[in-house]
Design an enzyme around this catalytic site. Structure first.
Site, PDB file in Angstrom:
ATOM      1  N   PRO A  49       0.743  -1.171  -0.055  1.00 49.56           N
ATOM      2  CA  PRO A  49       0.073   0.119  -0.121  1.00 49.56           C
ATOM      3  C   PRO A  49       0.766   1.349  -0.157  1.00 49.56           C
ATOM      4  CG  PRO A  49      -0.025  -0.708   2.264  1.00 49.56           C
ATOM      5  CD  PRO A  49       0.911  -1.870   1.474  1.00 49.56           C
TER       6      PRO A  49
ATOM      7  N   ARG B  95      -0.736  15.955  -9.987  1.00 58.59           N
ATOM      8  CA  ARG B  95      -2.032  15.202  -9.978  1.00 58.59           C
ATOM      9  C   ARG B  95      -3.086  15.655 -10.934  1.00 58.59           C
ATOM     10  NH1 ARG B  95      -4.991  13.396  -6.460  1.00 58.59           N
ATOM     11  NH2 ARG B  95      -5.328  11.454  -7.609  1.00 58.59           N
TER      12      ARG B  95
ATOM     13  N   CYS C 178       3.982  28.673 -16.606  1.00 57.31           N
ATOM     14  CA  CYS C 178       3.425  29.183 -17.962  1.00 57.31           C
ATOM     15  C   CYS C 178       2.899  28.185 -18.991  1.00 57.31           C
ATOM     16  CB  CYS C 178       4.591  29.690 -18.680  1.00 57.31           C
ATOM     17  SG  CYS C 178       4.243  30.763 -20.229  1.00 57.31           S
ATOM     18  N   GLU C 179       1.833  27.435 -18.298  1.00 59.48           N
ATOM     19  CA  GLU C 179       1.012  26.313 -18.986  1.00 59.48           C
ATOM     20  C   GLU C 179      -0.350  26.538 -18.729  1.00 59.48           C
ATOM     21  OE1 GLU C 179       2.484  23.976 -20.948  1.00 59.48           O
ATOM     22  OE2 GLU C 179       4.794  24.192 -20.444  1.00 59.48           O
TER      23      GLU C 179
END
Length: 425
Positions: free
Chosen positions: A285, A323, A353-354
């Site tokens: 886990p 994520r 910058c995206e």
């Protein structure tokens, strides 16, 4: 996230104000609850009481040394996927005899490192890897303990990037090829066939696919036994999901309930086929141990009104928490200090910058410039997946233990980022 709650309108981790943490350590900062970490690990350990079982924490979820140390002290083993992670286990006080080495691309140097520390087992994922490991072990005068990671072609019904048990995935040995691959492993002189491994994916909210995979492993173990290849452990992997708080999302299966069903199935099989003889059971886990132990604190820099959307621009970004951009993952967002007043619908975005640099979309927030927000359930795949894109230093990490705050990772500064670079003269 039972160890994160509001007290007098201020979000706390255990008994520590997250507003105070932001003031002391700045933002972006990851904050973890030690009590939550221990509680989550113990949910596995307690369910294994009285059994020959080992919980190997999948440290790719979060590999901070303080976290590894806490888990090692509670008897955890570790699931690693690189030589660097093995060195982290050792630095964090982990026992190499409780380490399993997974991954599809182990290098010669990584194999040598793991053999030199006598790890518990290599989870081998291809015939070429078997031959490489046999050669490396032979050159060192050693025998490598191996299990095969078998791909049972079970649909985990999760995001395609974190599904690992289907025919199209790069992981493991195809179920139809597993018997021949075990025969090949048993014939190699410097390998000891020790077990079988399976991991079908991550963020599973239902344990039915895991139990389906278990049935396939049991079938293969019986077939191998009939040929004289006796396995000593069964590694069912990890993958149990957590509650990220998304509306309409199914509740995750409880660890104790899942392990209870799994052990019941194993006990019935062993009683029927092996006169009750036990087999060691290993778990891997990661997210379910560390995911809900942490939050990412971030400060509102600007509130920007767009033509079609409003944007809450914060100082954390996709380089800090990948994520959402990578998996379109839903993350909860809460104000650290609850505020009265009008609320608006915002996309929470960072300064990178995206266009893919977003942490949350379409959230109703009552926020002002300078407020601190908490991105919830950020303990897994946060810092470990972060980068220095746009020459941004990675976040600080803080561990809360009751009323005490411990800085367990300093914030990187720009000079740290180019210290290993050189000019051509």
């Amino acid at each position: 996230m039972s160890h994160f709650n509001y007290q007098d309108g201020v979000l706390h981790a255990e008994s520590t104000s997250l507003s105070d943490i932001a003031a002391q350590f700045g933002t972006p900062t990851y904050v973890y609850s030690k009590a939550a970490l221990v509680e989550n690990f113990d949910s596995y350990a307690n369910a294994c009481t009285g059994r020959d079982a080992l919980v190997c924490y999948a440290m790719k979820a979060n590999s901070n040394l303080a976290i590894l140390d806490i888990l090692a002290r509670r008897g955890a083993g570790f699931d690693i996927v690189s030589g660097g992670e093995l060195l982290r286990v050792l630095a964090g006080g982990g026992d190499p005899s409780k380490v399993i080495f997974s991954g599809v691309g182990k290098t010669v140097d990584e194999m040598r490192l793991a053999l030199s520390h006598d790890i518990l087992c290599f989870n081998v994922e291809s015939i070429p890897e078997l031959h490489r490991l046999n050669e490396v072990a032979g050159s060192m005068g050693q025998t490598a303990r191996v299990s095969l990671r078998v791909n049972p072609n079970v649909d985990a019904k999760t995001h395609p990037y974190i599904a690992t048990g289907l025919k199209a995935n790069k992981f493991g040995v195809a179920f139809v090829d597993a018997l021949d691959t075990y025969r090949a492993a048993a014939a190699l002189p410097h390998l000891e066939v020790a077990g079988i491994d399976c991991h079908i994916g991550s963020q599973l909210l239902d344990d039915a696919p895991l139990l389906e995979a278990l049935d396939k492993l049991i079938e293969l173990i019986d077939t191998l036994g009939s040929e004289g290849i006796v396995l000593h452990h069964l590694d069912i992997g990890g993958g149990l999901g957590i509650d990220y708080g998304e509306a309409g999302e199914a509740a995750p299966v409880a660890v104790g309930d899942y392990l209870g069903r799994l052990f019941k199935r194993i006990d019935a099989w062993r009683a029927e086929r092996y006169d009750g003889a036990p087999i060691k059971v290993i778990f891997e886990p990661g997210r379910s141990i560390v995911g809900n132990t942490g939050v990412l604190l971030t400060t509102v820099e600007f509130l920007k009104q767009g033509e079609e959307k409003n944007f809450c621009v914060v100082d954390a970004a996709m380089n800090d928490l990948m994520r959402p951009a990578l998996y379109q993952a839903w993350m909860g967002v809460q104000p650290v200090v609850q505020r009265d007043g009008s609320a608006n619908l915002y996309d929470v975005v960072g300064p990178v910058c995206e266009s893919g640099d977003w942490l949350a979309r379409d959230r109703i927030l009552s926020a002002q410039q300078g407020d601190v927000l908490a991105i919830m359930s950020a303990g897994a795949y946060g810092l470990t997946m972060s980068s220095n894109y746009n020459t941004r230093g990675r976040a600080a990490e803080v561990m809360i233990d009751g009323g005490q705050a411990h800085l367990i990772r300093q914030r990187e500064n720009p000079a740290d980022l180019f210290a290993l670079e050189s000019l051509i003269k």
